[in-house]
Design a protein around this motif. Structure first.
Motif, PDB file in Angstrom:
ATOM      1  N   ARG A  22       5.657 -16.312  28.856  1.00  0.00           N
ATOM      2  CA  ARG A  22       4.534 -17.043  28.259  1.00  0.00           C
ATOM      3  C   ARG A  22       3.183 -16.427  28.609  1.00  0.00           C
ATOM      4  O   ARG A  22       2.207 -16.642  27.901  1.00  0.00           O
ATOM      5  N   ARG A  23       3.122 -15.662  29.680  1.00  0.00           N
ATOM      6  CA  ARG A  23       1.877 -14.967  30.025  1.00  0.00           C
ATOM      7  C   ARG A  23       1.446 -14.015  28.928  1.00  0.00           C
ATOM      8  O   ARG A  23       0.271 -13.732  28.782  1.00  0.00           O
ATOM      9  N   PHE A  24       2.427 -13.486  28.222  1.00  0.00           N
ATOM     10  CA  PHE A  24       2.166 -12.419  27.267  1.00  0.00           C
ATOM     11  C   PHE A  24       2.254 -12.881  25.812  1.00  0.00           C
ATOM     12  O   PHE A  24       1.980 -12.106  24.906  1.00  0.00           O
ATOM     13  N   ILE A  25       2.659 -14.129  25.593  1.00  0.00           N
ATOM     14  CA  ILE A  25       2.843 -14.645  24.234  1.00  0.00           C
ATOM     15  C   ILE A  25       1.922 -15.848  24.064  1.00  0.00           C
ATOM     16  O   ILE A  25       1.969 -16.779  24.868  1.00  0.00           O
ATOM     17  N   GLU A  26       1.112 -15.825  23.023  1.00  0.00           N
ATOM     18  CA  GLU A  26       0.153 -16.914  22.800  1.00  0.00           C
ATOM     19  C   GLU A  26       0.860 -18.209  22.435  1.00  0.00           C
ATOM     20  O   GLU A  26       1.948 -18.206  21.865  1.00  0.00           O
ATOM     21  N   GLY A  27       0.193 -19.310  22.749  1.00  0.00           N
ATOM     22  CA  GLY A  27       0.734 -20.622  22.417  1.00  0.00           C
ATOM     23  C   GLY A  27       1.793 -21.041  23.427  1.00  0.00           C
ATOM     24  O   GLY A  27       2.084 -20.342  24.388  1.00  0.00           O
ATOM     25  N   PHE A  28       2.369 -22.197  23.203  1.00  0.00           N
ATOM     26  CA  PHE A  28       3.420 -22.693  24.090  1.00  0.00           C
ATOM     27  C   PHE A  28       4.754 -22.182  23.579  1.00  0.00           C
ATOM     28  O   PHE A  28       5.490 -22.875  22.891  1.00  0.00           O
TER      29      PHE A  28
END
Length: 161
Positions: free
Chosen positions: A130-136
């Motif tokens: 999730r650090r590298f992918i936007e949104g939840f």
């Protein structure tokens, strides 16, 4: 949650956040099994949902901040995992037209605490991604080693696993 009581039952130190400890994995898995017995099957999922890499390894967390993409982050994690655990491997694999981020431990499914450790490790990796992918972000699919007896206990978001 009286995790210190469970840790004491397993003869584990409770000051792990104060002092540097290297704990045998089999002891930690018994601890996870003790938590499951006391608090129910979802304990590994609930804890894993909120754990961060920083909590597990501030040194690795600092290194990962220099990664510019998920690919770099996964590559770093794959190469550094032996410093975090002596029994887990992480790799990527192309299966049926999709990339999968895979992990496994050296322990058998019958080992007490195995499922809890599997959930904890999986959700920690989701939080890392999730650090590298936007949104939840959450994965569309996940494959875990688990007994069918626990399928009805899973949260709705994991029913496709």
């Amino acid at each position: 949650m009286d995790w210190k009581g469970v840790a004491a039952e397993c003869n584990l130190p409770v000051e792990v956040m104060i002092k540097q400890h290297w704990l045998p994995t089999k002891d930690l898995m018994l601890f996870l099994y003790g938590l499951e017995r006391r608090y129910g099957y979802l304990v590994g999922i609930e804890i894993g949902r909120f754990v961060t890499i920083r909590q597990l390894s501030p040194e690795f967390d600092k290194k990962s901040l220099s990664c510019q993409s998920l690919a770099e982050g996964v590559q770093l994690l794959s190469s550094e995992i032996t410093k975090l655990s002596n029994h887990v491997i992480i790799w990527t694999e192309w299966i049926d037209g999709q990339w999968w981020l895979c992990h496994r431990s050296a322990y058998r499914e019958q080992t007490p605490g195995f499922e809890q450790a599997e959930w904890f490790r999986t959700l920690t990796m989701v939080n890392f991604c999730r650090r590298f992918i936007e949104g939840f972000w959450q994965p569309e699919k996940a494959k875990l080693v688990s007994t069918d007896a626990n399928a009805n206990k899973l949260p709705e978001s994991f029913r496709k696993t």
